[in-house]
Design a protein around this motif. Structure first.
Motif, PDB file in Angstrom:
ATOM      1  N   ASN A 218       1.810   6.770  -6.675  1.00  0.00           N
ATOM      2  CA  ASN A 218       0.720   7.620  -7.160  1.00  0.00           C
ATOM      3  C   ASN A 218       1.028   9.101  -6.944  1.00  0.00           C
ATOM      4  O   ASN A 218       0.761   9.939  -7.816  1.00  0.00           O
ATOM      5  CB  ASN A 218      -0.582   7.268  -6.432  1.00  0.00           C
ATOM      6  CG  ASN A 218      -1.218   6.004  -6.960  1.00  0.00           C
ATOM      7  OD1 ASN A 218      -0.771   5.442  -7.967  1.00  0.00           O
ATOM      8  ND2 ASN A 218      -2.241   5.528  -6.288  1.00  0.00           N
TER       9      ASN A 218
ATOM     10  N   ILE B  68      -9.338   9.137   3.258  1.00  0.00           N
ATOM     11  CA  ILE B  68      -8.699  10.037   2.298  1.00  0.00           C
ATOM     12  C   ILE B  68      -9.110  11.462   2.624  1.00  0.00           C
ATOM     13  O   ILE B  68     -10.299  11.757   2.765  1.00  0.00           O
ATOM     14  CB  ILE B  68      -9.121   9.700   0.853  1.00  0.00           C
ATOM     15  CG1 ILE B  68      -8.703   8.281   0.493  1.00  0.00           C
ATOM     16  CG2 ILE B  68      -8.504  10.697  -0.129  1.00  0.00           C
ATOM     17  CD1 ILE B  68      -9.212   7.821  -0.855  1.00  0.00           C
TER      18      ILE B  68
ATOM     19  N   LEU C 251      -5.729   2.296  -6.021  1.00  0.00           N
ATOM     20  CA  LEU C 251      -6.441   2.764  -4.834  1.00  0.00           C
ATOM     21  C   LEU C 251      -7.614   1.844  -4.500  1.00  0.00           C
ATOM     22  O   LEU C 251      -7.905   1.578  -3.332  1.00  0.00           O
ATOM     23  CB  LEU C 251      -6.949   4.186  -5.043  1.00  0.00           C
ATOM     24  CG  LEU C 251      -5.971   5.328  -4.767  1.00  0.00           C
ATOM     25  CD1 LEU C 251      -6.642   6.677  -5.009  1.00  0.00           C
ATOM     26  CD2 LEU C 251      -5.428   5.264  -3.351  1.00  0.00           C
TER      27      LEU C 251
ATOM     28  N   ILE D 279      -3.653   9.994   2.778  1.00  0.00           N
ATOM     29  CA  ILE D 279      -4.364   8.716   2.742  1.00  0.00           C
ATOM     30  C   ILE D 279      -3.854   7.848   3.881  1.00  0.00           C
ATOM     31  O   ILE D 279      -2.649   7.641   4.029  1.00  0.00           O
ATOM     32  CB  ILE D 279      -4.177   8.002   1.391  1.00  0.00           C
ATOM     33  CG1 ILE D 279      -4.735   8.874   0.258  1.00  0.00           C
ATOM     34  CG2 ILE D 279      -4.876   6.633   1.404  1.00  0.00           C
ATOM     35  CD1 ILE D 279      -4.587   8.279  -1.121  1.00  0.00           C
TER      36      ILE D 279
ATOM     37  N   GLU E  63       2.444   1.730  -3.437  1.00  0.00           N
ATOM     38  CA  GLU E  63       1.446   2.189  -4.409  1.00  0.00           C
ATOM     39  C   GLU E  63       1.103   3.662  -4.195  1.00  0.00           C
ATOM     40  O   GLU E  63       1.023   4.437  -5.156  1.00  0.00           O
ATOM     41  CB  GLU E  63       0.181   1.341  -4.285  1.00  0.00           C
ATOM     42  CG  GLU E  63      -0.951   1.724  -5.226  1.00  0.00           C
ATOM     43  CD  GLU E  63      -0.691   1.333  -6.670  1.00  0.00           C
ATOM     44  OE1 GLU E  63      -1.344   1.909  -7.569  1.00  0.00           O
ATOM     45  OE2 GLU E  63       0.168   0.451  -6.901  1.00  0.00           O
ATOM     46  N   LEU E  64       0.914   4.060  -2.942  1.00  0.00           N
ATOM     47  CA  LEU E  64       0.532   5.438  -2.656  1.00  0.00           C
ATOM     48  C   LEU E  64       1.663   6.414  -2.943  1.00  0.00           C
ATOM     49  O   LEU E  64       1.426   7.519  -3.465  1.00  0.00           O
ATOM     50  CB  LEU E  64       0.086   5.560  -1.195  1.00  0.00           C
ATOM     51  CG  LEU E  64      -1.205   4.806  -0.836  1.00  0.00           C
ATOM     52  CD1 LEU E  64      -1.474   4.891   0.658  1.00  0.00           C
ATOM     53  CD2 LEU E  64      -2.389   5.337  -1.631  1.00  0.00           C
TER      54      LEU E  64
ATOM     55  N   SER F  27      -8.299  15.287   1.081  1.00  0.00           N
ATOM     56  CA  SER F  27      -7.656  15.946  -0.051  1.00  0.00           C
ATOM     57  C   SER F  27      -8.051  17.417  -0.116  1.00  0.00           C
ATOM     58  O   SER F  27      -9.177  17.785   0.200  1.00  0.00           O
ATOM     59  CB  SER F  27      -8.062  15.250  -1.357  1.00  0.00           C
ATOM     60  OG  SER F  27      -7.451  15.858  -2.467  1.00  0.00           O
TER      61      SER F  27
ATOM     62  N   SER G 296       0.831  -1.201   0.000  1.00  0.00           N
ATOM     63  CA  SER G 296       0.000   0.000   0.000  1.00  0.00           C
ATOM     64  C   SER G 296       0.869   1.256   0.000  1.00  0.00           C
ATOM     65  O   SER G 296       0.616   2.200  -0.755  1.00  0.00           O
ATOM     66  CB  SER G 296      -0.921   0.010   1.219  1.00  0.00           C
ATOM     67  OG  SER G 296      -1.867  -1.039   1.157  1.00  0.00           O
TER      68      SER G 296
ATOM     69  N   THR H 113       0.305   6.065   6.850  1.00  0.00           N
ATOM     70  CA  THR H 113      -0.247   7.273   6.262  1.00  0.00           C
ATOM     71  C   THR H 113       0.749   7.819   5.250  1.00  0.00           C
ATOM     72  O   THR H 113       1.945   7.894   5.533  1.00  0.00           O
ATOM     73  CB  THR H 113      -0.507   8.348   7.334  1.00  0.00           C
ATOM     74  OG1 THR H 113      -1.385   7.814   8.329  1.00  0.00           O
ATOM     75  CG2 THR H 113      -1.151   9.583   6.717  1.00  0.00           C
ATOM     76  N   VAL H 114       0.251   8.161   4.085  1.00  0.00           N
ATOM     77  CA  VAL H 114       1.077   8.798   3.059  1.00  0.00           C
ATOM     78  C   VAL H 114       0.430  10.133   2.736  1.00  0.00           C
ATOM     79  O   VAL H 114      -0.757  10.190   2.410  1.00  0.00           O
ATOM     80  CB  VAL H 114       1.184   7.926   1.793  1.00  0.00           C
ATOM     81  CG1 VAL H 114       1.978   8.656   0.704  1.00  0.00           C
ATOM     82  CG2 VAL H 114       1.852   6.591   2.122  1.00  0.00           C
ATOM     83  N   TYR H 115       1.172  11.205   2.853  1.00  0.00           N
ATOM     84  CA  TYR H 115       0.617  12.503   2.517  1.00  0.00           C
ATOM     85  C   TYR H 115       1.639  13.292   1.716  1.00  0.00           C
ATOM     86  O   TYR H 115       2.836  13.119   1.852  1.00  0.00           O
ATOM     87  CB  TYR H 115       0.125  13.278   3.734  1.00  0.00           C
ATOM     88  CG  TYR H 115       0.917  13.176   5.002  1.00  0.00           C
ATOM     89  CD1 TYR H 115       1.536  14.302   5.532  1.00  0.00           C
ATOM     90  CD2 TYR H 115       1.010  11.975   5.673  1.00  0.00           C
ATOM     91  CE1 TYR H 115       2.236  14.219   6.717  1.00  0.00           C
ATOM     92  CE2 TYR H 115       1.722  11.888   6.861  1.00  0.00           C
ATOM     93  CZ  TYR H 115       2.339  13.007   7.375  1.00  0.00           C
ATOM     94  OH  TYR H 115       3.039  12.909   8.539  1.00  0.00           O
TER      95      TYR H 115
ATOM     96  N   ILE I 262      -6.255  -1.253  -2.780  1.00  0.00           N
ATOM     97  CA  ILE I 262      -5.857  -0.957  -1.401  1.00  0.00           C
ATOM     98  C   ILE I 262      -7.084  -0.896  -0.503  1.00  0.00           C
ATOM     99  O   ILE I 262      -7.104  -1.470   0.589  1.00  0.00           O
ATOM    100  CB  ILE I 262      -5.079   0.372  -1.334  1.00  0.00           C
ATOM    101  CG1 ILE I 262      -3.714   0.224  -2.005  1.00  0.00           C
ATOM    102  CG2 ILE I 262      -4.898   0.817   0.115  1.00  0.00           C
ATOM    103  CD1 ILE I 262      -2.959   1.526  -2.134  1.00  0.00           C
TER     104      ILE I 262
END
Length: 202
Positions: free
Chosen positions: A126, A185, A169, A194, A122-123, A187, A119, A150-152, A172
């Motif tokens: 992206n 999520i 996404l 995420i 992938e994030l 945004s 995950s 967490t990916v931000y 995941i």
């Protein structure tokens, strides 16, 4: 009332942990902290949410594990020292990707390690490919019976309600739900956050 107070304290703690990168990454512009104005949020906590989120896109929660034997072997070696170490090493191998972790990782199922590690990959991919982000932050929290990633980023953001979601996404989200987890999520025009949270299980 006491339970409500505890829940509020937990939420404040998690929020303060997320913002702590300002102390750990003093030389990095804090643009990845989302603006409090214009945030679009999406919470995925069950199968119905997955269907609504993916707008009928066919997804498969087995995508995290259904890999050639040599890739599975490689992943097992990567994760042999734990998820936190593997994610840190991955982030350290990339430019403008910053990592921090909190808590102690218990011994969790290999399946869950694979789900969370893939995950993150992938994030991050992206954010690099679609968000035009200058900086990407990855955080792992392991405590109180749960483990989350967490990916931000400080990219251009997107609206989950209107943008066509890709298979990455969607997969995941499906994998998280299939393992009694959830995905959030947030945004805005200043970036995307995420989060995937799954209960730690031996």
């Amino acid at each position: 009332m006491k339970r409500e107070s505890l829940d509020n304290n937990t939420e404040k703690k998690r929020f303060s942990v997320r913002l702590s990168k300002n102390e750990l990454l003093k030389d990095v512009p804090p643009a990845a902290i989302l603006s409090l104005n214009g945030i679009s949020s999406y919470y995925i906590e069950n199968e119905a949410d997955v269907v609504r989120f993916t707008k009928g896109l066919e997804v498969n929660d087995a995508w995290m594990e259904d890999q050639p034997d040599d890739e599975n072997t490689s992943l097992n070696i990567l994760l042999s020292d734990g998820l936190i170490v593997a994610v840190k090493n991955y982030c350290d191998s990339l430019s403008n990707v910053y990592f921090e972790s909190f808590g102690i990782e218990n011994e969790i199922e290999k399946k869950l390690k694979i789900i969370l590690y893939r995950s993150v990959c992938e994030l991050v991919n992206n954010a690099m490919k679609y968000a035009c982000a200058s900086n990407i932050f990855v955080q792992v929290i392991a405590e109180d019976g749960f483990i989350s990633v967490t990916v931000y980023d400080d990219g251009k953001g997107f609206d989950p309600e209107t943008v066509t979601i890709g298979t990455g996404l969607g997969n995941i989200a499906q994998a998280a739900i299939a393992n009694k987890g959830k995905m959030k999520i947030h945004s805005s025009s200043k970036g995307v956050e995420i989060n995937i949270e799954i209960e730690q299980r031996i």
